[in-house]
Design a protein around this motif. Structure first.
Motif, PDB file in Angstrom:
ATOM      1  N   TRP A  39       0.839  -1.198   0.000  1.00  0.00           N
ATOM      2  CA  TRP A  39       0.000   0.000   0.000  1.00  0.00           C
ATOM      3  C   TRP A  39       0.873   1.246   0.000  1.00  0.00           C
ATOM      4  CZ3 TRP A  39      -3.762  -1.543   4.517  1.00  0.00           C
ATOM      5  CH2 TRP A  39      -4.678  -2.485   4.058  1.00  0.00           C
ATOM      6  N   GLU A  40       1.884   1.260   0.871  1.00  0.00           N
ATOM      7  CA  GLU A  40       2.733   2.453   0.999  1.00  0.00           C
ATOM      8  C   GLU A  40       3.578   2.703  -0.241  1.00  0.00           C
ATOM      9  OE1 GLU A  40       4.936   2.369   4.675  1.00  0.00           O
ATOM     10  OE2 GLU A  40       3.146   2.827   5.846  1.00  0.00           O
ATOM     11  N   SER A  41       3.935   1.654  -0.949  1.00  0.00           N
ATOM     12  CA  SER A  41       4.751   1.823  -2.156  1.00  0.00           C
ATOM     13  C   SER A  41       3.899   2.058  -3.399  1.00  0.00           C
ATOM     14  CB  SER A  41       5.628   0.590  -2.368  1.00  0.00           C
ATOM     15  OG  SER A  41       4.830  -0.529  -2.701  1.00  0.00           O
ATOM     16  N   GLY A  42       2.587   1.868  -3.264  1.00  0.00           N
ATOM     17  CA  GLY A  42       1.701   2.061  -4.404  1.00  0.00           C
ATOM     18  C   GLY A  42       1.582   0.847  -5.305  1.00  0.00           C
ATOM     19  N   LEU A  43       2.161  -0.284  -4.907  1.00  0.00           N
ATOM     20  CA  LEU A  43       2.064  -1.494  -5.716  1.00  0.00           C
ATOM     21  C   LEU A  43       0.655  -2.070  -5.701  1.00  0.00           C
ATOM     22  CD1 LEU A  43       5.400  -3.302  -4.814  1.00  0.00           C
ATOM     23  CD2 LEU A  43       4.815  -2.141  -6.949  1.00  0.00           C
ATOM     24  N   THR A  44      -0.063  -1.854  -4.606  1.00  0.00           N
ATOM     25  CA  THR A  44      -1.436  -2.321  -4.469  1.00  0.00           C
ATOM     26  C   THR A  44      -2.313  -1.144  -4.083  1.00  0.00           C
ATOM     27  OG1 THR A  44      -0.652  -4.472  -3.696  1.00  0.00           O
ATOM     28  CG2 THR A  44      -2.954  -3.945  -3.263  1.00  0.00           C
ATOM     29  N   GLN A  45      -3.433  -0.990  -4.764  1.00  0.00           N
ATOM     30  CA  GLN A  45      -4.363   0.089  -4.428  1.00  0.00           C
ATOM     31  C   GLN A  45      -5.243  -0.332  -3.263  1.00  0.00           C
ATOM     32  OE1 GLN A  45      -6.585   1.206  -7.881  1.00  0.00           O
ATOM     33  NE2 GLN A  45      -4.840   2.169  -8.858  1.00  0.00           N
ATOM     34  N   ILE A  46      -5.610   0.632  -2.469  1.00  0.00           N
ATOM     35  CA  ILE A  46      -6.491   0.396  -1.331  1.00  0.00           C
ATOM     36  C   ILE A  46      -7.922   0.661  -1.789  1.00  0.00           C
ATOM     37  CG2 ILE A  46      -7.037   1.103   1.018  1.00  0.00           C
ATOM     38  CD1 ILE A  46      -4.109   2.091   1.224  1.00  0.00           C
ATOM     39  N   SER A  47      -8.789  -0.307  -1.571  1.00  0.00           N
ATOM     40  CA  SER A  47     -10.182  -0.148  -2.000  1.00  0.00           C
ATOM     41  C   SER A  47     -10.867   0.946  -1.187  1.00  0.00           C
ATOM     42  CB  SER A  47     -10.940  -1.464  -1.834  1.00  0.00           C
ATOM     43  OG  SER A  47     -11.156  -1.730  -0.461  1.00  0.00           O
ATOM     44  N   LEU A  48     -11.975   1.429  -1.701  1.00  0.00           N
ATOM     45  CA  LEU A  48     -12.728   2.488  -1.032  1.00  0.00           C
ATOM     46  C   LEU A  48     -13.162   2.049   0.364  1.00  0.00           C
ATOM     47  CD1 LEU A  48     -13.989   5.273  -1.121  1.00  0.00           C
ATOM     48  CD2 LEU A  48     -15.972   4.274  -2.233  1.00  0.00           C
ATOM     49  N   LEU A  49     -13.681   0.843   0.477  1.00  0.00           N
ATOM     50  CA  LEU A  49     -14.150   0.348   1.773  1.00  0.00           C
ATOM     51  C   LEU A  49     -12.996   0.235   2.771  1.00  0.00           C
ATOM     52  CD1 LEU A  49     -16.509  -0.688   3.438  1.00  0.00           C
ATOM     53  CD2 LEU A  49     -16.080  -2.965   2.522  1.00  0.00           C
ATOM     54  N   LYS A  50     -11.868  -0.313   2.330  1.00  0.00           N
ATOM     55  CA  LYS A  50     -10.701  -0.431   3.215  1.00  0.00           C
ATOM     56  C   LYS A  50     -10.178   0.950   3.577  1.00  0.00           C
ATOM     57  CE  LYS A  50      -9.037  -4.933   1.736  1.00  0.00           C
ATOM     58  NZ  LYS A  50      -8.018  -5.649   0.991  1.00  0.00           N
ATOM     59  N   ALA A  51     -10.178   1.866   2.632  1.00  0.00           N
ATOM     60  CA  ALA A  51      -9.669   3.209   2.889  1.00  0.00           C
ATOM     61  C   ALA A  51     -10.467   3.898   3.989  1.00  0.00           C
ATOM     62  CB  ALA A  51      -9.689   4.049   1.612  1.00  0.00           C
ATOM     63  N   GLU A  52     -11.778   3.757   3.940  1.00  0.00           N
ATOM     64  CA  GLU A  52     -12.619   4.373   4.982  1.00  0.00           C
ATOM     65  C   GLU A  52     -12.343   3.753   6.340  1.00  0.00           C
ATOM     66  OE1 GLU A  52     -14.430   7.147   4.725  1.00  0.00           O
ATOM     67  OE2 GLU A  52     -13.649   7.217   2.693  1.00  0.00           O
ATOM     68  N   ALA A  53     -12.201   2.429   6.385  1.00  0.00           N
ATOM     69  CA  ALA A  53     -11.899   1.751   7.648  1.00  0.00           C
ATOM     70  C   ALA A  53     -10.524   2.168   8.163  1.00  0.00           C
ATOM     71  CB  ALA A  53     -11.959   0.238   7.452  1.00  0.00           C
ATOM     72  N   ILE A  54      -9.569   2.283   7.276  1.00  0.00           N
ATOM     73  CA  ILE A  54      -8.219   2.695   7.670  1.00  0.00           C
ATOM     74  C   ILE A  54      -8.244   4.104   8.251  1.00  0.00           C
ATOM     75  CG2 ILE A  54      -5.960   3.357   6.733  1.00  0.00           C
ATOM     76  CD1 ILE A  54      -6.349   0.929   4.761  1.00  0.00           C
ATOM     77  N   ARG A  55      -8.954   4.996   7.586  1.00  0.00           N
ATOM     78  CA  ARG A  55      -9.042   6.367   8.099  1.00  0.00           C
ATOM     79  C   ARG A  55      -9.614   6.380   9.513  1.00  0.00           C
ATOM     80  NH1 ARG A  55     -10.787   7.328   2.579  1.00  0.00           N
ATOM     81  NH2 ARG A  55      -9.102   8.403   1.501  1.00  0.00           N
ATOM     82  N   LEU A  56     -10.688   5.648   9.726  1.00  0.00           N
ATOM     83  CA  LEU A  56     -11.314   5.611  11.043  1.00  0.00           C
ATOM     84  C   LEU A  56     -10.372   5.021  12.095  1.00  0.00           C
ATOM     85  CD1 LEU A  56     -14.917   4.448  10.110  1.00  0.00           C
ATOM     86  CD2 LEU A  56     -14.236   6.706  10.941  1.00  0.00           C
ATOM     87  N   LEU A  57      -9.758   3.907  11.779  1.00  0.00           N
ATOM     88  CA  LEU A  57      -8.882   3.250  12.750  1.00  0.00           C
ATOM     89  C   LEU A  57      -7.627   4.054  13.060  1.00  0.00           C
ATOM     90  CD1 LEU A  57      -9.160  -0.430  11.486  1.00  0.00           C
ATOM     91  CD2 LEU A  57      -9.953   0.441  13.680  1.00  0.00           C
ATOM     92  N   LEU A  58      -6.979   4.581  12.026  1.00  0.00           N
ATOM     93  CA  LEU A  58      -5.729   5.286  12.259  1.00  0.00           C
ATOM     94  C   LEU A  58      -5.943   6.668  12.863  1.00  0.00           C
ATOM     95  CD1 LEU A  58      -3.470   4.242   9.258  1.00  0.00           C
ATOM     96  CD2 LEU A  58      -3.633   3.255  11.538  1.00  0.00           C
ATOM     97  N   VAL A  59      -7.015   7.335  12.503  1.00  0.00           N
ATOM     98  CA  VAL A  59      -7.303   8.635  13.127  1.00  0.00           C
ATOM     99  C   VAL A  59      -7.632   8.418  14.603  1.00  0.00           C
ATOM    100  CG1 VAL A  59      -8.944  10.543  13.180  1.00  0.00           C
ATOM    101  CG2 VAL A  59      -7.948   9.827  11.012  1.00  0.00           C
ATOM    102  N   LYS A  60      -8.411   7.378  14.899  1.00  0.00           N
ATOM    103  CA  LYS A  60      -8.739   7.066  16.295  1.00  0.00           C
ATOM    104  C   LYS A  60      -7.465   6.718  17.054  1.00  0.00           C
ATOM    105  CE  LYS A  60     -11.399   3.950  19.204  1.00  0.00           C
ATOM    106  NZ  LYS A  60     -12.269   2.791  19.263  1.00  0.00           N
TER     107      LYS A  60
END
Length: 64
Positions: A38-59
């Motif tokens: 994800w960090e290198s851009g080799l794999t894209q993060i899906s919309l659903l995963k992106a929203e979950a990631i935002r919630l978890l990491l911001v929290k």
């Protein structure tokens, strides 16, 4: 097709939460290898995963 979360945004969120790659992978329930892709851009993060990631990491960042 637009990317749900750029590698730069993900890296910024992870660092903002004060997490190592291993810690973030454990919290998100993925392997460190997936997180690195994800960090290198080799794999894209899906919309659903992106929203979950935002919630978890911001929290997580707010708990520091």
């Amino acid at each position: 097709m637009s990317v749900a979360m750029s590698p730069e945004e993900f890296l910024s969120l992870r660092r903002g939460a004060g997490l190592t790659q291993n810690q973030a992978a454990a919290i998100l329930g993925v392997t460190t290898r997936t997180l690195c892709r994800w960090e290198s851009g080799l794999t894209q993060i899906s919309l659903l995963k992106a929203e979950a990631i935002r919630l978890l990491l911001v929290k997580q960042g707010g708990q520091s």
